[in-house]
Enzyme design. Structure first.
Site, PDB file in Angstrom:
ATOM      1  N   ASP A   7       1.575   7.764   0.332  1.00 19.46           N
ATOM      2  CA  ASP A   7       1.872   6.361   0.070  1.00 19.46           C
ATOM      3  C   ASP A   7       1.460   5.581   1.312  1.00 19.46           C
ATOM      4  OD1 ASP A   7       2.991   4.007  -1.065  1.00 19.46           O
ATOM      5  OD2 ASP A   7       4.902   4.350  -0.045  1.00 19.46           O
ATOM      6  N   SER A   8       1.471   4.259   1.201  1.00 21.78           N
ATOM      7  CA  SER A   8       1.221   3.427   2.379  1.00 21.78           C
ATOM      8  C   SER A   8       2.332   3.627   3.407  1.00 21.78           C
ATOM      9  CB  SER A   8       1.196   1.954   1.968  1.00 21.78           C
ATOM     10  OG  SER A   8       2.438   1.615   1.383  1.00 21.78           O
ATOM     11  N   TYR A  39      -0.025  -1.950   2.096  1.00 24.56           N
ATOM     12  CA  TYR A  39      -1.283  -1.988   1.350  1.00 24.56           C
ATOM     13  C   TYR A  39      -1.346  -3.249   0.473  1.00 24.56           C
ATOM     14  CZ  TYR A  39      -2.678   2.933   2.283  1.00 24.56           C
ATOM     15  OH  TYR A  39      -3.081   4.120   2.844  1.00 24.56           O
ATOM     16  N   GLY A  40      -0.167  -3.736   0.128  1.00 26.86           N
ATOM     17  CA  GLY A  40      -0.093  -4.873  -0.804  1.00 26.86           C
ATOM     18  C   GLY A  40      -0.773  -6.142  -0.302  1.00 26.86           C
ATOM     19  N   CYS A  70       1.973   5.730  -4.943  1.00 27.74           N
ATOM     20  CA  CYS A  70       1.799   4.325  -4.589  1.00 27.74           C
ATOM     21  C   CYS A  70       1.060   3.650  -5.740  1.00 27.74           C
ATOM     22  CB  CYS A  70       0.980   4.253  -3.298  1.00 27.74           C
ATOM     23  SG  CYS A  70       0.564   2.596  -2.766  1.00 27.74           S
ATOM     24  N   ASN A  71       1.702   2.683  -6.341  1.00 27.25           N
ATOM     25  CA  ASN A  71       1.075   1.970  -7.463  1.00 27.25           C
ATOM     26  C   ASN A  71      -0.147   1.182  -6.982  1.00 27.25           C
ATOM     27  OD1 ASN A  71       3.307   1.937  -9.889  1.00 27.25           O
ATOM     28  ND2 ASN A  71       4.240   2.068  -7.880  1.00 27.25           N
ATOM     29  N   THR A  72      -0.036   0.642  -5.779  1.00 26.39           N
ATOM     30  CA  THR A  72      -1.106  -0.190  -5.237  1.00 26.39           C
ATOM     31  C   THR A  72      -2.362   0.654  -4.987  1.00 26.39           C
ATOM     32  OG1 THR A  72       0.645  -1.431  -4.135  1.00 26.39           O
ATOM     33  CG2 THR A  72      -1.598  -1.886  -3.433  1.00 26.39           C
ATOM     34  N   CYS A 180       6.617  -0.520  -7.712  1.00 25.12           N
ATOM     35  CA  CYS A 180       6.232  -0.210  -6.333  1.00 25.12           C
ATOM     36  C   CYS A 180       7.267   0.791  -5.847  1.00 25.12           C
ATOM     37  CB  CYS A 180       6.262  -1.471  -5.474  1.00 25.12           C
ATOM     38  SG  CYS A 180       6.136  -1.152  -3.697  1.00 25.12           S
ATOM     39  N   THR A 181       6.798   1.856  -5.229  1.00 21.16           N
ATOM     40  CA  THR A 181       7.725   2.933  -4.873  1.00 21.16           C
ATOM     41  C   THR A 181       8.696   2.539  -3.752  1.00 21.16           C
ATOM     42  OG1 THR A 181       5.938   3.862  -3.527  1.00 21.16           O
ATOM     43  CG2 THR A 181       6.302   4.829  -5.705  1.00 21.16           C
ATOM     44  N   HIS A 182       8.397   1.437  -3.076  1.00 15.97           N
ATOM     45  CA  HIS A 182       9.336   0.967  -2.052  1.00 15.97           C
ATOM     46  C   HIS A 182      10.564   0.273  -2.662  1.00 15.97           C
ATOM     47  CE1 HIS A 182       5.956   1.456   0.783  1.00 15.97           C
ATOM     48  NE2 HIS A 182       6.825   1.306   1.764  1.00 15.97           N
TER      49      HIS A 182
HETATM   50  N1  DGL Z   1       4.598   1.677  -2.199  1.00 13.77           N
HETATM   51  C1  DGL Z   1       3.439   1.046  -2.643  1.00 13.77           C
HETATM   52  C2  DGL Z   1       3.364   0.848  -4.147  1.00 13.77           C
HETATM   53  O1  DGL Z   1       3.937   1.623  -4.891  1.00 13.77           O
HETATM   54  C3  DGL Z   1       2.804  -0.086  -1.874  1.00 13.77           C
HETATM   55  C4  DGL Z   1       3.545  -0.860  -0.876  1.00 13.77           C
HETATM   56  C5  DGL Z   1       2.623  -1.589   0.105  1.00 13.77           C
HETATM   57  O2  DGL Z   1       2.161  -0.940   1.021  1.00 13.77           O
HETATM   58  O3  DGL Z   1       2.391  -2.811  -0.067  1.00 13.77           O
HETATM   59  O4  DGL Z   1       2.691  -0.022  -4.624  1.00 13.77           O
END
Ligand code: DGL
Length: 270
Positions: A7-8, A39-40, A70-72, A180-182
């Site tokens: 992930d990021s 990453y967003g 990470c979805n992004t 988003c996994t965060h």
């Molecule tokens: N955790 C990431 C996701 O699922 C991205 C968060 C990021 O770095 O902006 O999209």
């Protein structure tokens, strides 16, 4: 079996955490690209480049399969990575489909990073499954920063969510899709705005299920108990090696990870 999960940042721990509950006898390499988080707010080209470097790293570490937790990163780079590498690469996308399948007469709120919301992958998914146009989109970039800084401090988070959720409630929404996994870390906060009639749907279980289908591994029929009694336990258990942008996690960083796993465990059933 060795699985690479990246992930990021520390959002991907929510996927790893679910894997701990669902898969036995698996070894993991967890890679948080904290030098480049979030990453967003990156360009798709940058994200592809970072993801490519991470996949090379994980292949070098002899992973049998990789989860893009990470979805992004999935929306920008999954296709590219799969065309380049032959090992199984499992991506994630906001769980819009399960949300629509379990919807009542209310709407669905998809929360994700600005990049995920802009990319065609999600647009195509929504076009395919949202026949009644009940999906609303909400970017929540600040939650990524809060999670990275371990800011689970009441006031700052509430101040942000007051604005983001302004005028939204369980009256309108049957589910929030945590795209988003965060975002898992903040589930107790969402409950202050949305009562029990609104479900919070993430893609974590579905992702591990998908991995097990692809690799033909039997899932445990019972939820495994995760018991991180103390840091030493976790360090000694040795089934996961944690990296931050290519550097092995230090003792302090592992303690940070342990705190995050504990938080994930405490919010898991919300
Ligand atoms: N955790 C990431 C996701 O699922 C991205 C968060 C990021 O770095 O902006 O999209």
């Amino acid at each position: 079996m060795k699985i690479g999960i990246f992930d990021s940042g520390i959002g991907g721990l929510s996927v790893l955490h679910e894997a701990y509950h669902m898969l036995k006898d698996t070894e993991y390499i967890f890679y948080a690209d904290t030098d480049h988080v979030p990453y967003g707010s990156r360009t798709p080209e940058e994200i592809r480049h970072f993801s490519d470097d991470i996949v090379k790293f994980l292949i070098n570490e002899s992973c049998d399969a990789i989860i893009i937790a990470c979805n992004t990163a999935t929306s920008c780079s999954a296709k590219f990575l799969r065309s380049k590498y032959s090992l199984p690469i499992i991506g994630m996308e906001p769980a819009v489909k399960p949300a629509i399948e379990t919807n009542d007469s209310r709407r669905i709120l998809v929360m994700a990073t600005p990049v995920t919301l802009r990319e065609t992958k999600l647009k195509k998914l929504i076009d395919r499954v949202d026949e009644d146009h009940i999906v609303d989109l909400l970017p929540m970039p600040q939650l990524v920063n809060f999670a990275e800084n371990e800011t689970f401090d009441e006031d700052k988070v509430t101040e942000y969510l007051d604005k983001q959720f302004f005028n939204r409630s369980s009256k309108d929404y049957s589910s929030l899709v945590l795209g988003c996994t965060h975002f898992n870390y903040f589930k107790p906060y969402y409950r202050k705005y949305f009562d029990e009639t609104t479900s919070f749907i993430d893609g974590n279980r579905g992702t591990i299920k998908h991995l097990s289908d692809v690799l033909k591994i039997d899932l445990n029929d019972k939820d495994l108990v995760v018991d991180f009694k103390d840091v030493d336990d976790m360090l000694l258990s040795g089934n996961t090696t944690y990296y931050f942008s290519g550097r092995k996690a230090s003792k302090e960083e592992l303690e940070h990870i342990l705190r995050l796993h504990k938080r994930l465990e405490s919010v898991r059933k919300i």
